[in-house]
Design an enzyme around this catalytic site. Sequence first.
Site, mmCIF file in Angstrom:
data_model
loop_
_atom_site.group_PDB
_atom_site.id
_atom_site.type_symbol
_atom_site.label_atom_id
_atom_site.label_comp_id
_atom_site.label_asym_id
_atom_site.label_seq_id
_atom_site.Cartn_x
_atom_site.Cartn_y
_atom_site.Cartn_z
ATOM 1 N N GLU A 253 -13.490 -30.977 -12.991
ATOM 2 C CA GLU A 253 -12.461 -31.591 -12.151
ATOM 3 C C GLU A 253 -12.893 -31.747 -10.697
ATOM 4 O OE1 GLU A 253 -10.054 -29.540 -15.465
ATOM 5 O OE2 GLU A 253 -11.921 -29.199 -14.367
ATOM 6 N N ALA B 53 -8.620 -34.916 -19.344
ATOM 7 C CA ALA B 53 -7.372 -35.647 -19.141
ATOM 8 C C ALA B 53 -7.595 -37.144 -19.321
ATOM 9 C CB ALA B 53 -6.827 -35.366 -17.746
ATOM 10 N N GLY C 193 -9.309 -30.391 -19.083
ATOM 11 C CA GLY C 193 -8.145 -29.997 -19.866
ATOM 12 C C GLY C 193 -8.504 -29.647 -21.288
ATOM 13 N N GLU D 186 -9.460 -26.145 -21.143
ATOM 14 C CA GLU D 186 -8.256 -25.349 -20.888
ATOM 15 C C GLU D 186 -7.441 -25.153 -22.171
ATOM 16 O OE1 GLU D 186 -6.829 -25.830 -16.372
ATOM 17 O OE2 GLU D 186 -6.932 -27.741 -17.422
#
Length: 697
Positions: free
Chosen positions: A129, A67, A106, A109
């Site tokens: 994270e 992110a 992310g 992901e």
Amino acid sequence: MTELLARTVSVAKQGNILVATVDNPPVNALSHSVRSGLIAAVKALESDAEAHAMVIVCDGRTFIAGADIHEFKKPMVAPLLGEVIDTLDAATKPIVAAIHGTALGGGLEVALACSYRIALEGSKVGLPEVKLGILPGSGGTVRLPRLAGVEQALAMISEGGQISARDAQEKGIVDEVVSGDLKEAAIAFTGKVIADGARLRRTSDLPVPAFDAAVLEMSRAALAKKYKGFKAPLVAVDLIKMVTETPVAEAIALEYKTCKELLVSPQSKALRHIFAAEREALKIDGVDAGVKPRDVKKVAIVGPGTMGRGIASCFLNIGIPVTLIGLTDEGLASAVRAIGKIYEGSVKRGSLSSEEMERRMALLTPTTSYDGIADVDLVIEAVTEDMAVKKDVFAKLDAVLRNDAIVATNTSFLDIEELAGSSRNPARVAGMHFFNPANVMKLLENVRAASTAADVLATTTALGKRLGKVPVMVGRSEGFVANRMLSKRTREAQFLLEDGATPLQVDRVLTAFGFPIGPFALADLAGMDIMAAARAARVARMSLREQQCNIVDRLVAAGRLGQKSGAGYYVYDENRKASHDPAVDELLEAHRKERGFTARTISDEEILERCLFAMVNEAAKILDEGAAARPSDIDVIWTNGFGFPTYLGGPMFYADQVGLPKVKAALDKYAGLVGDQYFKPAALIERLVAEGKGFYG
């Protein structure tokens, strides 16, 4: 597509394959433009009847590395990452993620929501994270267990580590590992997918593989011990358990809700603060970012003692040849054996091969002569903390070094300006203050003198990173930042014993706060003789009460040297397990009687406030003097050097969370109780409170 989106995500067509290329330097973070661009790319795939599949690849040095942390500080703008993931997952044509560098958070992901994943040899994947006090919020905890299994997924999510592409392939996360041109390999792989019928493979459709339910509780217990005080690792266990029992759509919603709750938690704010602070610390105040560090290919270290040995191994670890200079052949032989033992331990643990150990040891040249170091790029002196001895070393170095070789001192307390002034070329002199054990501790306090050249400062910072350290630049100050602040905590811990506290109580309060070890257990571990020697070196500059607070000297006189002698502040059994010793109570009572103190009941609150706020007050003085450039640098120093809990953000961040008015009120209270000279609020704290500000505004 807007100009911004066209710049960060572009779509090109190669035959019947679309190639979506992300280009968002430096790490292709999932900023708003990337998120929007990926959704636009999927729409382009769905609307093009001739396109049968799509590849997502990234320009630059890495795949999507996570992110955009800068967006955490403001409201997120749609589309959110969850919408990107849903769009990828819902695609009616296969999408292949082509990974190089790192696919983190992310980024992974995004890859997990694709039908297939290929990775370039040497790349890594992970969900880090948890290191920011949060957990995956866009399906990572839902999809990863379906590919890698519950146990492997939980380990990755709860600890935040990265795994290699080969390991990811073995775990079922990556379909193929390739070498050479990644884009070409991805297009070829996608061509085979199309030839095989362009089969969709949604990870969300897979069942969670069978697992032993005991794994969850075993992991919970292990994590609670390893990450004491941290919230997110234990929440990860709850989240994985939920995923195994809950339909996918509901699980994704609950995962996102958990991530949002963690994001606004005090721990996540603190951990994100430290994350940003460590990167900010790499910026050297007053030195332009364009200043290039010098190339360091060969070093010499003067002083084969404990610190010199540890520093030498740091350089050997990264393949830099080291000349180790000592006074005697016997001392050098002992140092070589000690360095060898460091590596032997790694070989036994399986983290180092015998061949690599031999390669590193072959880079080490022990000598009693300065004559062979004319070609080194850097010398670090790590001799005894005596100004005259260090100046003698500097004179010998001046006689043999080329003029552009850097001379660094590992001094903990001595004046960097006086040392630099003793060199014929003060511009090449800096401090590189390693912490014991140097081969283990992450913190590196780099010290600037007034005349240190900008490229020398840039070199010590860059070199710190190469060594795997967390380098922080500090200025002239007795004890610099870390030890100067530590000395105030040590002072208060000693004064608290005079006032009636016990070593056990002080240690209990500070470990309950989050420190890995209390000051008295630490002193026993280091050795009371070492503590006494450090005290003797500074005693002339201490206040009268500090000089007379000679508890350490009393322990040494009683033969209580800590763990090495079986007794210090505590008594130790054959396994070095500590327990209370009534003899220490008697020693402390005798000291109080001699000094005229009457023991009183000391509250845990008083112990914590005196130890912590004495440090914060000193840090405020350090900032005012310019010995530290930023309060965040101090937080980095204390979280990496002395175990201040990262989930509390460091002493300056913590003080702001407590509130500087409350800190000032406590300082005023203890100034009346202990003495104005010890607790009078620093001028910076007075100013900030008057202005209604904190250290961070």
